[in-house]
Design a protein around this motif. Sequence first.
Motif, PDB file in Angstrom:
ATOM      1  N   PRO A  50      46.366  25.082 -80.547  1.00 45.18           N
ATOM      2  CA  PRO A  50      45.204  25.578 -79.661  1.00 45.18           C
ATOM      3  C   PRO A  50      45.127  24.578 -78.332  1.00 45.18           C
ATOM      4  O   PRO A  50      44.935  25.225 -76.649  1.00 45.18           O
ATOM      5  CB  PRO A  50      43.675  25.022 -80.191  1.00 45.18           C
ATOM      6  CG  PRO A  50      44.090  24.125 -81.099  1.00 45.18           C
ATOM      7  CD  PRO A  50      45.620  24.910 -81.651  1.00 45.18           C
ATOM      8  N   LEU A  51      45.926  23.442 -78.546  1.00 45.45           N
ATOM      9  CA  LEU A  51      46.649  22.495 -77.537  1.00 45.45           C
ATOM     10  C   LEU A  51      46.698  23.130 -76.354  1.00 45.45           C
ATOM     11  O   LEU A  51      47.481  22.358 -75.323  1.00 45.45           O
ATOM     12  CB  LEU A  51      46.620  20.873 -77.677  1.00 45.45           C
ATOM     13  CG  LEU A  51      45.706  20.367 -78.770  1.00 45.45           C
ATOM     14  CD1 LEU A  51      46.345  19.403 -79.279  1.00 45.45           C
ATOM     15  CD2 LEU A  51      44.693  19.615 -77.535  1.00 45.45           C
ATOM     16  N   TYR A  52      47.779  24.024 -76.797  1.00 43.21           N
ATOM     17  CA  TYR A  52      49.306  25.140 -76.386  1.00 43.21           C
ATOM     18  C   TYR A  52      49.299  26.839 -75.690  1.00 43.21           C
ATOM     19  O   TYR A  52      50.303  27.017 -75.120  1.00 43.21           O
ATOM     20  CB  TYR A  52      50.866  24.855 -76.619  1.00 43.21           C
ATOM     21  CG  TYR A  52      50.900  22.681 -76.666  1.00 43.21           C
ATOM     22  CD1 TYR A  52      50.488  21.897 -75.798  1.00 43.21           C
ATOM     23  CD2 TYR A  52      50.867  22.407 -77.617  1.00 43.21           C
ATOM     24  CE1 TYR A  52      50.674  20.970 -75.712  1.00 43.21           C
ATOM     25  CE2 TYR A  52      51.412  20.941 -78.949  1.00 43.21           C
ATOM     26  CZ  TYR A  52      51.514  20.107 -77.470  1.00 43.21           C
ATOM     27  OH  TYR A  52      51.170  18.659 -77.761  1.00 43.21           O
ATOM     28  N   SER A  53      47.927  26.990 -75.691  1.00 42.31           N
ATOM     29  CA  SER A  53      47.923  28.335 -75.606  1.00 42.31           C
ATOM     30  C   SER A  53      47.542  28.520 -74.340  1.00 42.31           C
ATOM     31  O   SER A  53      48.495  30.109 -74.589  1.00 42.31           O
ATOM     32  CB  SER A  53      46.652  28.701 -76.222  1.00 42.31           C
ATOM     33  OG  SER A  53      46.165  28.524 -77.165  1.00 42.31           O
ATOM     34  N   VAL A  54      47.217  27.930 -73.654  1.00 42.07           N
ATOM     35  CA  VAL A  54      47.605  28.506 -72.209  1.00 42.07           C
ATOM     36  C   VAL A  54      48.952  28.270 -72.038  1.00 42.07           C
ATOM     37  O   VAL A  54      49.151  28.909 -71.308  1.00 42.07           O
ATOM     38  CB  VAL A  54      46.813  27.870 -70.955  1.00 42.07           C
ATOM     39  CG1 VAL A  54      46.383  27.774 -69.690  1.00 42.07           C
ATOM     40  CG2 VAL A  54      45.112  27.752 -71.816  1.00 42.07           C
ATOM     41  N   ALA A  55      49.804  27.184 -71.662  1.00 41.98           N
ATOM     42  CA  ALA A  55      50.819  26.457 -71.568  1.00 41.98           C
ATOM     43  C   ALA A  55      51.684  27.775 -72.149  1.00 41.98           C
ATOM     44  O   ALA A  55      52.799  27.996 -71.118  1.00 41.98           O
ATOM     45  CB  ALA A  55      51.529  25.336 -71.874  1.00 41.98           C
ATOM     46  N   LEU A  56      51.718  28.327 -73.618  1.00 37.64           N
ATOM     47  CA  LEU A  56      52.117  29.417 -73.932  1.00 37.64           C
ATOM     48  C   LEU A  56      52.384  30.672 -73.185  1.00 37.64           C
ATOM     49  O   LEU A  56      53.191  31.511 -72.923  1.00 37.64           O
ATOM     50  CB  LEU A  56      52.685  29.557 -75.651  1.00 37.64           C
ATOM     51  CG  LEU A  56      53.025  28.076 -76.107  1.00 37.64           C
ATOM     52  CD1 LEU A  56      52.042  28.320 -77.401  1.00 37.64           C
ATOM     53  CD2 LEU A  56      54.495  27.886 -76.086  1.00 37.64           C
TER      54      LEU A  56
END
Length: 351
Positions: free
Chosen positions: A321-327
């Motif tokens: 969840p912390l990296y969903s946007v970046a991925l």
Amino acid sequence: MFKMFSGMLGLDVGIDLGSSNIVVYVKDKGIAFSEPSAVAAKKLPRGEGYEIIAVGHDAKAMSGKVPGGIEAIWPLEGGVIANFDMTQELLRYCLKRVSANNAFMVHPRVVISIPAEVTGVERKAVIDATLGAGASEAYVVEEPISAALGVGLPIDKPNGCMVIDIGGGTSEVSVISLGGIVVTNSLRNAGRMMDNAIINMIRQRYALLIGETTAEEVKNTIGSALPMDPELEMSVKGRDLSGGLPKSDTVSSIEVREAMEPIFSGIEDMVKVALEKMPPELAKDVVDRGIILTGGVALMNGFAERLSRAVNTPVIVAEEPLYSVALGVGKILDNLGQMRRVLMSVERGSR
């Protein structure tokens, strides 16, 4: 939506520009690093600007501890730029860091995420700050789109996908179908508003003043959205408001949960409004697939279960969840030619 400078391109970078954290993705390498969105700066005499002292983790560590003349600044509020110069310095730091080991040593091409409901002026500020920080090209994409791509949702299909992204500065819910946002709703408060609620509760109940870093630690350690078995306690240290001396008190998870209750309720109402606006056929798809929850608050104990009960729909926490946007921004970088329709839709919306 995007601007271009001429020049040889040797590096593609994706950025999740959050109020609390900035996550940087480099094409073909994955997530390069995640840092707090903080800048420590010293004000120069006679209005000559600022001298940058530290950025990221080092700047956050200085928050509440800096001597006179130095400020620990969080340049983004509610997911948008509140301090243009400091945001540009934050982005410059990130681009220099990822470019340091690049063989071409040129200005990178950047795709950067923004909240779906920002204004055209706010979009332009992000683009200008990114170009001013050293990017050769700057593209913006709506965070719900990139979050959905990051968790692997088939956003280009004629099916409804609902994503809730709750970070430090914004809570945003969107329904996506055929590559576009059908319904969206947002609140410009989230994780950092929870920190402030904890600070206020401890000040009123214990006459104890704590800082944002301590409040965040309390939230992450004993914060919960539903009753826990057993409930937890934590020793909290700060300054006694009555005498001004150092002091410690024990705070319970019950007290912390009660302090955050209005924020939980506000997020629930935000999601309900989006569900009420959704076309019936898309609502069926969302019930079948469930709602995907991303962002740092998704990790809070009991939050997904509470939200699921409130909207009578399955809520699934994203794998990262912390990296969903970046991925998701990374997937756009990997297929930039095919994804330009997604990016161009942002440009049309900003006019």
